[in-house]
Design an enzyme around this catalytic site. Sequence first.
Site, PDB file in Angstrom:
ATOM      1  CB  CYS A   1      55.057   0.780  50.922  1.00 47.72           C
ATOM      2  SG  CYS A   1      53.680   1.244  51.993  1.00 47.72           S
TER       3      CYS A   1
ATOM      4  CG  ASN B   1      50.695   4.438  50.676  1.00 47.57           C
ATOM      5  OD1 ASN B   1      50.822   3.356  50.105  1.00 47.57           O
ATOM      6  ND2 ASN B   1      51.564   4.858  51.582  1.00 47.57           N
TER       7      ASN B   1
ATOM      8  CG  HIS C   1      55.277   3.386  47.740  1.00 47.41           C
ATOM      9  ND1 HIS C   1      54.042   2.792  47.544  1.00 47.41           N
ATOM     10  CD2 HIS C   1      55.280   3.857  49.020  1.00 47.41           C
ATOM     11  CE1 HIS C   1      53.336   2.895  48.659  1.00 47.41           C
ATOM     12  NE2 HIS C   1      54.061   3.537  49.558  1.00 47.41           N
TER      13      HIS C   1
END
Length: 329
Positions: free
Chosen positions: A123, A286, A256
Amino acid sequence: MAQSTLYSRVLGTGSYLPPDRVTNQELADRLAKDGIETSDEWIVARTGIRARHFAASDVTTSDLALVAAQRAIEAADVDPQSIDLIIVATSTPDFVFPSTACLLQNKLGIKNGGAAFDVQAVCSGFAYALATADSFIRTGQHRTALVIGAETFSRILDFKDRTTCVLFGDGAGAVVLSASEEPGILGSALHADGSYSNILCTPGNVNRGVIAGSAFLHMDGQAVFKLAVNVLEKVAVEALSKAELASEQVDWLIPHQANIRIMTSTCRKLGLPQERMIVTVDEHGNTSAASIPLALDVAVRDGRIKRGQHVLIEGVGGGFTWGASVFRF
C-alpha cells in the site's frame, strides 16, 4: 554558467476502476451464501467503506494500468514515445515475471527502449514509485516518467475471512512526470521495518510451480492500525521538512485510502482541517498501491486540486513500509 536545478513535475493524471461496483450489501449477500455474516453497518462503522470495484476474471493488473496510463498520457499531452521510464507499483502483478511495467510498455506501443520495472511496497507502493521516478529525473537519467499504482487485490482475498475480504478493491491510477525547472516534487521520505513483515502478508510462496502455504492476504488489523497511526504523521512531517513547508501550507492531503479512522487520525495530528483531506475509500475501498493516484485523479478531475497548490501524499503498507511525498501541482 551555473547549471539550473532539475525538478520532476506532474503533467497529468489518470485512473480506472473496473465496472463491477459491489456495495456492502451486495457483498454481504454473497458472503451469506457461504455462511459468512457481515453487514453494511458493520463495514461502514469500522472502515468507512460503502463500495468497491472488482475486476472480471479475465482482466489483469496490466489491463487496469493500461487505461489509467492512457488517460494520464492524454491529460499530460505528451507523445507516448517520449516516456523513457515506466514504474508500476503493484503487489498483484500479472506474472512473477516479466514485470507488469514491461507488459504495459508493450501494450502502450512504446518502442524507445526506455527503462521499465515494478516496485513492490504494497500500500506504500505509489509513494515509493513516485519518489524513485523523481530521483531518476532529478539526476538527469530520465526526462519523462509514467508512474502507476495498479492492483487486482480481489485475486488474493479469502472470501471466508470477513475481516479482510470487505476491505479491498481493484483499480489503477497513474501520473506522468516530466523534468522541469519549475518546482514540482519538493520532498519525499521512505521507510521500512521488516521485523513487522508478519502483520500484513500473503504467507504462501511459489515452490516448484505450486503455492506452498496460503496464497490469501493475512492481516493483523489491530497491529496494522497501531503502527500506521504512529508512523504516518512522522513521515509526513519528514517530507514536509525536506520540502521546507509547514503543515498549514498543505492545500490537500491524500492519504492511502485504507480506513477512514486511520486517515482522520493522521489528518488531525497534522493539524489539518478534515475538508482538506481527499477521501475516496468510501467508494473505492482499499485499492492498495492504486489508492493514492486514484484519489489524486478524482480530485484533479473534479476541480478541487488546482495548479500551484501543495499536495501531500502518504502511504503505509505491508513489509512494513511507509512513505510520503509533497509536491506543487
